[in-house]
Write a protein that holds these residues in place. Structure first.
Motif, PDB file in Angstrom:
ATOM      1  N   UNK A 146       0.630 -29.806 -47.231  1.00 15.18           N
ATOM      2  CA  UNK A 146       0.551 -28.868 -48.345  1.00 15.18           C
ATOM      3  C   UNK A 146       0.929 -29.560 -49.656  1.00 15.18           C
ATOM      4  N   UNK A 147       0.008 -29.654 -50.612  1.00 17.35           N
ATOM      5  CA  UNK A 147       0.330 -30.256 -51.914  1.00 17.35           C
ATOM      6  C   UNK A 147       0.881 -29.206 -52.884  1.00 17.35           C
ATOM      7  N   UNK A 148       1.971 -29.522 -53.534  1.00 17.61           N
ATOM      8  CA  UNK A 148       2.547 -28.661 -54.563  1.00 17.61           C
ATOM      9  C   UNK A 148       2.300 -29.330 -55.915  1.00 17.61           C
ATOM     10  N   UNK A 149       1.403 -28.774 -56.675  1.00 16.92           N
ATOM     11  CA  UNK A 149       1.015 -29.367 -57.950  1.00 16.92           C
ATOM     12  C   UNK A 149       1.793 -28.719 -59.088  1.00 16.92           C
TER      13      UNK A 149
ATOM     14  N   UNK B 165       2.126 -34.121 -58.404  1.00 15.14           N
ATOM     15  CA  UNK B 165       1.999 -33.394 -57.144  1.00 15.14           C
ATOM     16  C   UNK B 165       3.024 -33.914 -56.147  1.00 15.14           C
ATOM     17  N   UNK B 166       3.589 -32.990 -55.391  1.00 21.29           N
ATOM     18  CA  UNK B 166       4.520 -33.318 -54.313  1.00 21.29           C
ATOM     19  C   UNK B 166       3.928 -32.769 -53.021  1.00 21.29           C
TER      20      UNK B 166
END
Length: 335
Positions: free
Chosen positions: A19-22, A13-14
């Protein structure tokens, strides 16, 4: 010393602010978009309308996600409902855990609803989507790479997957079964595309071929995995599922070929109507052509009449003035 291996991401995850971008979810989303895009191209080639695939996907995708998660939770219930586990984790789909069997089964229900609303046959739509779904699976499997899950036995092959220490996993080099399945799905998609062009598969047989060929690969890949799973008669549950679904798909292809040979000529009636504008405008076009012909003929007749009308100079005798000839004619008439 290990010379070559496939590294695993340090994190799945970034965070962009709050906002997490998985990576897992990102792969699933990309796979869905590729499936809709490629499926739309195949649907149009089969005689359907642009946008129909996306309209039906609005029903199929949510149903498929729910079905995939239900299958995973039911078959691996001990991960969520055994002592010491938190049942709320069953809803954390972003942490991984989608069973393709449940996704296809319940996704088909959603697709049936969408097809029924549009008045098109589900088997034809499924045939168009079959290789697109395989491509989507190939992309989606990379989500397991981000989560460092579903790998195989330990190995020292150059393409081994390096797994780091973490919850429920031991550091080491393992078979990258996610990669094996991703490549297998690409091969399945190409096989279905070739067979569909070569044999003109219809009435759901292209989709059945996709299911059968996927099950063949999933069976041996599943056998290599070392993650926890239920076993029946010494085999993992998903291996038995692959065998049963493979047999059902083969039986469907054989029976369908006998009962309904060939391919559907019309897959979306509305698209046929749009493809025949000349037929709808036939009477008007014919009237316009006839009017044009009449005008042309009338114009030609007028020109001929003008050319055929003799001039006074041409009718007057040689040496006489036309005016004198007319006067003589009048005098002769009076006499």
């Amino acid at each position: 010393m290990d010379i070559a291996y496939i590294p695993s991401p340090s994190t799945g995850v970034i965070h962009l602010g709050p906002l997490p971008l998985r990576g897992y979810a990102f792969c699933i989303i990309i796979g869905v978009f590729v499936a809709v895009w490629f499926g739309n191209k195949r649907w149009i080639a089969r005689g359907g309308k642009a946008g129909t695939v996306a309209d039906i996907a609005v029903w199929a995708v949510p149903f498929g996600l729910v079905g995939g998660r239900l299958y995973h939770v039911i078959t691996d219930y001990q991960l969520y409902f055994s002592e010491g586990e938190n049942w709320v984790d069953a809803f954390k789909i972003w942490e991984g855990g989608l069973g393709i069997w449940g996704a296809i089964a319940l996704g088909a229900v959603g697709a049936w609803i969408g097809c029924r609303r549009r008045g098109i046959p589900l088997p034809a739509w499924a045939d168009a989507l079959a290789p697109a779904i395989a491509f989507a699976q190939a992309i989606g499997r990379w989500g397991n790479w981000f989560n460092q899950e579903l790998y195989g036995r330990k190995t020292d092959v150059p393409w081994a997957l390096k797994i780091t220490e973490g919850p429920n996993r031991e550091a080491g080099l393992y078979h990258p079964t996610f990669l094996y399945e991703s490549l297998w799905c690409v091969g399945v998609a190409l096989l279905v595309i070739w067979a569909d062009r070569r044999f003109k598969l219809g009435h759901g047989r292209a989709f059945a071929l996709y299911v059968a060929s996927y099950c063949v690969g999933r069976g041996w890949i599943e056998y290599m995995r070392v993650d926890e799973a239920h076993h029946v008669l010494g085999l993992r549950l998903n291996v038995w599922t692959s065998i049963v679904v493979f047999l059902l798909a083969v039986v469907y292809m054989v029976v369908s070929a006998r009962l309904r040979p060939g391919r559907e000529e019309i897959v979306e009636p509305g698209a046929v109507d749009l493809a025949k504008p000349s037929a709808d405008a036939g009477p008007e076009s014919a009237h316009a052509d006839a009017s044009g012909a009449d005008d042309s003929q009338a114009h030609d007749a007028t020109d001929d009449a003008v050319q055929d009308t003799p001039t006074d100079a041409a009718e007057a005798p040689d040496g006489e003035d036309p005016a004198s000839a007319d006067a003589d004619a009048k005098s002769a008439g009076k006499g």
